[in-house]
Design a protein around this motif. Structure first.
Motif, PDB file in Angstrom:
ATOM      1  N   ARG A   1      46.485  34.512  36.753  1.00  0.00           N
ATOM      2  CA  ARG A   1      45.283  34.028  37.319  1.00  0.00           C
ATOM      3  C   ARG A   1      44.186  34.905  37.076  1.00  0.00           C
ATOM      4  O   ARG A   1      44.346  36.026  36.685  1.00  0.00           O
ATOM      5  CB  ARG A   1      45.396  33.654  38.897  1.00  0.00           C
ATOM      6  N   ALA A   2      42.806  34.311  37.172  1.00  0.00           N
ATOM      7  CA  ALA A   2      41.815  35.181  36.660  1.00  0.00           C
ATOM      8  C   ALA A   2      40.793  35.137  37.690  1.00  0.00           C
ATOM      9  O   ALA A   2      40.465  33.988  38.255  1.00  0.00           O
ATOM     10  CB  ALA A   2      41.367  34.976  35.385  1.00  0.00           C
ATOM     11  N   SER A   3      39.747  36.121  37.777  1.00  0.00           N
ATOM     12  CA  SER A   3      38.485  35.935  38.541  1.00  0.00           C
ATOM     13  C   SER A   3      37.719  36.992  37.950  1.00  0.00           C
ATOM     14  O   SER A   3      38.064  37.665  37.438  1.00  0.00           O
ATOM     15  CB  SER A   3      38.891  36.345  39.899  1.00  0.00           C
TER      16      SER A   3
END
Length: 819
Positions: A121-123
Motif C-alpha cells: 500500500r502507498a500514501s
C-alpha cells in the motif's frame, strides 16, 4: 595397546645381549623390553587432552610424553647409563564441540513480520526523517592482543588488566557487555571480568606452578536489538614468586630397587656404582628454580649429573658410591640429600635414603693366631685333647659360619683329628718322640658362603720326651790304640753315647768303672784321658768299662767295654846279645870262602817295624874278607885268606831297626886269623887295645906278624914303658895346670876337662841279665839326630861284655900292626 614405538638398542647401536633396560619414567603409558630396549604402549590408553603436560597448551602447540630408560651393562657390571626421550602425542579429532551454555536464549520483538507486506500500500506525507541509530557497527577492541603479567599469589581483587572496546553506534547499540569467550574453567575460576568496564581482576588463588600462563578470549557485545560482537585475545603471564621449595625425588635405578625408602646394595659393588636416581626440581622458575643439590654428612656417596639435557629447574643425578663399601665396617647408611634454590630468600628441602649394605662373602676366616706351637707328651692315650683352635669371620650369616678341617702330610695322616664345629684337635695315635719329635700341619677354617672362603693357621706339636730309652753306646765295645810315651792327660780315645730321649732324659754322665785312676773321661765330649804315661814294654793292654747314666727320673744306664792297646814307639835301640865286644873268634888260614865264621845276634824290645833289624859292616873290613847277612846277622868269609890277612881283625857291625827315626846299636866282632893260639895273653892285650881304638881306624891282620912277633913283643914292652913314663909326666903337668885354673876361676866338681875320644861302657861284674828291667818313668830325653849320634858314638856306645870282665886300669895304647 602394545604397538612398538621405538627400539633403543638398534637406535643407539647397543648390542641386544648383555644389557638390562629398565623404564624409570613413563609409566603407566609405556613399557620397555628389558633385553632389547624396545618401547611399547600399555593397556593404559594415552589421552592427549587428559595429560597434565598438555592441558594448558595453546592450539597448535605440540604435546610431548617424556620417558627415562636406564641401561646397565651386565658384563662389565658398570654403573648404569640414563637415556631420556620424548614421544610426541598427536591429536586426533576425538572431542565434540560444546556450546558455552546448553541453552541459548534469543529475544525477538513481537509482531515482527516475516519478510517485507503484501499487497503493498502507498500514501504520501511530508516526512521529517530522524535517522535512528541502527546497530550496524560491531564493537572494536583497542588491541587485538592484550598481554599482562600477574604475580602469583596476588590478592583477590587485584587488577590484572582492562580490555577496552569501542562501538560507533549510539545508545544501547553502543553499550558494551564484556564476557569471556573460549575461556577454560581455570581462567573463569581465577579471573573475574567486569562485564561493564572490561576490568579483569583476581578472584581466585594464583599459583604459577599450577598454570604459568592464561590464554583466553574476551568478547565485547553491544546491547543493540541485533547485537554485534568482537573478540580479542588476552594473554596473562603468571610471574613466579619463590614460594616453592625444591622437590627431591629418590627412586631406584637399574638393578637397585627401593622399598620403603631403603635400598639394598652389595658391599662388593665397584666404586661409582649408582644406588639411586635423584631428581631435583623446583616448581618455580628463573633464579627461583636454580637448585643446588648436595649430599650432607660424611658418607661415601656423591651426586653425579645423570643427563646433560636437564634444565636448571629440573635435574637428574646418580647417587653413586665414592669408596668401596665394607659391610664389616658400616652396615647401613642414612644419606640425606639437601636441595637449595637461588631465590631471595632461598628455600631448601631435604630427603633421605637408607642404604643397607648387603654382606657378601669377602672375608676369609682369620685365626686368632696364625701359628700355634704346643708341647704334648709322648706315650699318650688315644683321643687325648691336644689343643683347641679358634677362627672368626667378619662376615655375617652363613658367610660367617665356619667348618674346621686339617691338612696333614702323608706321614702324619690319621694321627690327629679336629672337630669341624668346635676346633678341638685330638690325637688318635700313640705318639713316640723317638720316632717323630714334631708334627706340623695346617688347620683350615672354611665359611659356608658361596663361594666358600678359607683361612689357614699353622700348628706345630712338639712331642715332649719321657725317659723311656736307655743310653746307648755307638759300639758294643771300643778298641783304641795309643802311642807309648804320651804325656799324662793326653786323649787316648773318644766314645759316642746317645740317648734317644731328650733334655735331662738324654743328658749323659760318663764314668770309668773299676776306676784305679789310670783313666778319666770327659763328659760332653766322651774323650778318654790317660792319667799315666804308657810304656808298651811294661804293659801293652788296658781294659776297663765305661758307664753311661742319663738324667731321667728314674735314671737309665748302659755299659761298654774299652780296650786300650799301647802302640810301640821306637824308643829302644837294638841290644847286642852276642858276641861280646871283648871276645874274639879264631879263624884258621885255610878256612874256605863262603863259610860262616860268626853271627851277630841282637834284640829290640820295641815291636813291629821298630823291632825289625838290619845288619851292616860299617868299618874294619879293609880287605873285604867278611860279609854280613843284613837280615840274619850271619858273618861269612868271602875271600881266601892270604898271609897278609893274618892277625887280629876288628869288624864294626851296625845293627839298625826300621823305626822312624831309626835307632841302632854297634857291635865289635874280633877275628884272629892264625894257625894257632900260642900267645893268648898278647891276644887279650890286642883285643883290649882294640876297644880303646877309634872306630874309624881299621884294625886288620899283618903279613909280617909271625916273623916280627918276637920283636914286637920286645918293642911292645919298651913302648909300654915309655908310654907309662910319658903318662906320669902328663898327669903331673895336668894337675898343676888344673890347680892354677882353679885358683883363677874356681873348680867345677865332676866336670870333664877333656873330651874322651872313646869310652866304651864297662860290663857288669856279674853279667847282664836278659830279663827286662823296669824302665824309669822319668821323661825321656829328646832323640838325637843321625849326625849327633855319630859324633857322640864314642861316648854313648853300649858294649855288652856278657860275662867277660874288663880291667878298670888305664889302657896302654899300643899299635896293633908292627913294622
Amino acid at each position: 595397546p602394545n604397538p612398538p614405538i621405538g627400539a633403543l638398542a638398534s637406535d643407539y647401536g647397543f648390542p641386544d645381549v648383555g644389557h638390562l633396560y629398565k623404564l624409570e619414567v613413563g609409566a603407566p603409558y609405556l613399557r620397555v623390553d628389558g633385553k632389547t630396549g624396545d618401547i611399547y604402549t600399555t593397556e593404559t590408553s594415552i589421552d592427549r587432552e587428559s595429560l597434565r603436560e598438555c592441558q594448558h597448551l595453546l592450539p597448535g602447540e605440540p604435546c610431548f610424553l617424556e620417558f627415562e630408560v636406564s641401561i646397565t651393562d651386565l658384563i662389565l657390571n658398570s654403573s648404569p647409563r640414563l637415556l631420556e626421550g620424548q614421544i610426541e602425542v598427536l591429536d586426533i579429532n576425538d572431542n565434540t564441540p560444546n556450546f558455552a551454555s546448553p541453552v541459548l536464549t534469543l529475544s525477538i520483538p513481537e509482531n515482527t513480520r516475516r519478510g517485507g507486506p503484501t499487497p503493498p500500500r502507498a500514501s504520501s506525507a511530508l516526512l521529517r526523517i530522524t535517522i535512528l541509530d541502527m546497530n550496524d557497527n560491531a564493537p572494536k577492541f583497542e588491541k587485538a592482543l592484550y598481554e599482562a603479567e600477574l604475580s602469583e599469589n596476588s590478592p583477590v581483587g587485584h587488577s590484572v588488566l582492562q580490555v577496552k572496546a569501542n562501538d560507533s553506534d549510539q545508545g544501547a547499540n553502543a553499550e558494551i557487555d564484556y564476557s569471556f569467550h573460549q575461556a577454560s574453567d581455570m581462567v573463569r575460576r581465577l579471573l573475574r571480568l567486569d562485564r561493564t568496564t572490561g576490568l579483569i581482576t583476581v578472584q581466585g588463588p594464583i599459583d604459577r606452578e599450577d598454570v604459568n600462563i592464561l590464554k583466553f578470549s574476551v568478547m565485547a557485545k553491544d546491547k543493540g536489538a541485533n547485537p554485534k560482537s568482537a573478540r580479542t585475545q588476552v594473554v596473562v603471564t603468571i610471574k613466579d614468586m619463590n614460594d616453592n621449595a625444591p622437590s627431591i625425588e629418590i627412586r631406584g635405578i637399574g638393578l637397585v630397587t627401593h622399598q620403603d625408602g631403603m635400598a639394598n646394595i652389595s658391599e662388593d659393588v665397584p666404586v661409582e656404582t649408582a644406588v639411586a636416581l635423584v631428581q631435583v626440581s623446583d616448581r618455580d622458575e628463573g633464579e627461583n628454580a636454580v637448585v643446588t643439590c648436595v649430599v650432607a654428612g660424611d658418607v661415601p656417596f656423591q651426586l653425579r649429573q645423570a643427563s646433560e639435557t636437564g634444565s636448571d629447574s629440573k635435574k637428574k643425578y646418580f647417587l653413586q658410591t665414592t669408596t668401596p663399601l665394607d659391610y664389616e665396617s658400616v652396615k647401613e647408611y642414612t644419606i640425606e640429600i639437601v636441595a637449595v634454590d637461588s631465590g631471595n630468600p632461598p628455600l631448601s628441602s631435604t630427603n633421605s635414603l637408607k642404604v643397607q649394605v648387603v654382606d657378601v662373602n669377602d672375608n676369609a676366616p682369620v685365626f686368632s693366631q696364625s701359628f700355634t706351637e704346643v708341647a704334648f707328651p709322648e706315650n699318650n692315650e688315644p683321643d687325648d685333647l691336644v689343643m683347641e683352635v679358634s677362627a672368626s669371620d667378619a662376615d655375617s650369616g652363613s658367610n660367617a659360619k665356619l667348618v674346621y678341617s686339617l691338612v696333614t702330610d702323608p706321614s702324619s695322616k690319621g694321627s690327629f683329628t679336629i672337630d669341624p664345629d668346635s676346633g678341638e684337635i685330638r690325637v688318635k695315635a700313640v705318639l713316640d718322640r723317638e720316632q717323630r719329635e714334631r708334627y706340623e700341619f695346617l688347620v683350615v677354617a672354611a665359611d659356608k658362603g658361596s663361594p666358600s672362603l678359607k683361612g689357614t693357621a699353622s700348628v706345630a706339636i712338639n712331642v715332649m720326651d719321657r725317659n723311656d730309652n736307655d743310653p746307648k753306646f755307638m759300639l758294643s765295645g771300643y778298641n783304641f790304640s795309643v802311642m807309648e810315651n804320651m804325656p799324662p792327660l793326653s786323649p787316648v780315645g773318644m766314645v759316642t753315647v746317645i740317648d734317644a730321649d731328650k733334655g735331662e732324659n738324654a743328658r749323659i754322665q760318663l764314668s770309668v768303672e773299676q776306676d784305679n785312676g789310670d783313666f778319666v773321661i770327659q763328659n760332653g765330649t766322651g774323650t778318654i784321658l790317660s792319667s799315666i804315661s804308657f810304656d808298651r814294654e811294661q804293659q801293652s793292654t788296658y781294659t776297663f768299662r765305661l758307664k753311661a747314666v742319663d738324667g731321667g727320673d728314674p735314671p737309665r744306664s748302659a755299659y761298654v767295654g774299652v780296650t786300650i792297646n799301647v802302640l810301640d814307639e821306637n824308643d829302644n835301640a837294638p841290644f847286642i846279645t852276642s858276641p861280646s865286644n871283648a871276645t874274639y873268634k879264631h879263624i884258621l888260614p885255610h878256612t874256605s870262602p863262603g863259610q860262616q865264621v860268626s853271627k851277630v845276634k841282637a834284640e829290640d824290645i820295641d815291636s813291629g817295624v821298630n823291632a825289625e833289624l838290619t845288619y851292616s859292616i860299617t868299618g874294619g873290613n879293609p880287605f873285604e874278607l867278611f860279609q854280613i847277612s843284613p837280615h840274619s846277622g850271619d858273618i861269612t868269609l868271602e875271600k881266601e885268606i892270604l898271609r897278609k890277612h893274618h892277625g887280629l881283625h876288628r869288624l864294626v857291625v851296625r845293627v839298625n831297626d826300621k823305626g822312624k827315626p831309626s835307632r841302632h846299636g854297634t857291635a865289635l866282632v874280633h877275628f884272629y886269623v892264625n894257625e894257632t893260639l900260642a900267645n893268648r895273653t898278647l891276644l887279650d892285650t890286642l883285643v883290649g887295645h882294640s876297644l880303646d881304638t877309634p872306630l874309624d881306624i881299621d884294625i886288620a891282620g899283618d903279613p909280617e906278624y909271625e916273623r916280627s912277633k918276637q920283636r914286637s913283643n920286645i918293642l911292645f914292652g919298651v913302648i909300654a914303658g915309655i908310654v907309662a913314663v910319658t903318662l906320669v909326666i902328663v898327669l903331673v903337668v895336668l894337675v898343676r895346670y888344673c890347680r892354677q885354673r882353679e885358683a883363677k876361676s874356681g873348680y867345677q866338681a865332676g866336670k870333664k876337662e877333656t873330651k874322651d875320644l872313646y869310652t866304651p861302657k864297662q860290663a857288669s861284674k856279674s853279667g847282664k841279665s836278659k830279663s827286662k828291667v823296669k824302665k824309669s818313668k822319668s821323661p825321656k830325653p829328646p832323640k838325637p839326630t843321625e849326625d849327633e849320634e855319630e859324633t857322640g858314638l864314642q861316648k854313648s856306645l853300649k858294649f855288652n861284655l856278657m860275662n867277660d870282665s874288663v880291667s878298670d886300669s888305664p889302657r896302654i895304647h899300643l899299635p896293633l900292626n908292627y913294622p
